[in-house]
Design a protein around this motif. Sequence first.
Motif: not given
Length: 223
Positions: A26-38
């Motif tokens: 969740e933290h990685m998604i929120v902070t865009l470490e996992l980039a949107p649409a990747s």
Amino acid sequence: MISPLISIETNTTFEPAATKAYRALEHMIVTLELAPASFVTEGALIERLGLGRTPVREAIQRLAWEGLLDIRPRAGIAVAPLHPGDWLRVIDARRGVEVVLARSAARFVTREAADLFHEAALAMQKAVISGNVLAFIQADKQLDEALAIAADNPFAARVAAPLQTHSRRFWFRYKADTGLAESAEHHVALIRSILDGDEEAAAKDAKKLMALLRGHAEVAATR
């Protein structure tokens, strides 16, 4: 950068592996470490988190239910895209339930919950002073969890939680560079009203916070 899993673990005692995996992802998604649409794979996330297949899979499924991941057979796992206009939809969906939680928290707040609110407020204020956006994001998450505990309404809390996460992600993308102090001021005002046991003031402060976020969302939607 410190691993999200490590930084989150410092604020917890014992958590099941699935909860650790969920918090980290969740933290990685929120902070865009996992980039949107990747796109990512389950195997890559297992390796990245250093946790077993079962807890990571459970976390992925939970995040998919919350609309943050999209599991696509034979194609991988898609991270939810960020469309600026969707922030308005998130805030409009979130506004009513936040007022319910704020009122209930002011009515039922316990000593345990009060301590959590104090910790969240202190962490948020420290983050503002240091300009640490990642610490602010974690403090905001702490506050939401304290609110869920204090309100003693698991139904409202379950509705609010994914909306809070989506909102935090939009805020990080579109407002984190300039919005720390203003956001902290509104959050701390809400905490004060809850700890004072003032239901009307808590509801009013929750509405003000949602209005602030909606204003940010309206600006983002025009970009």
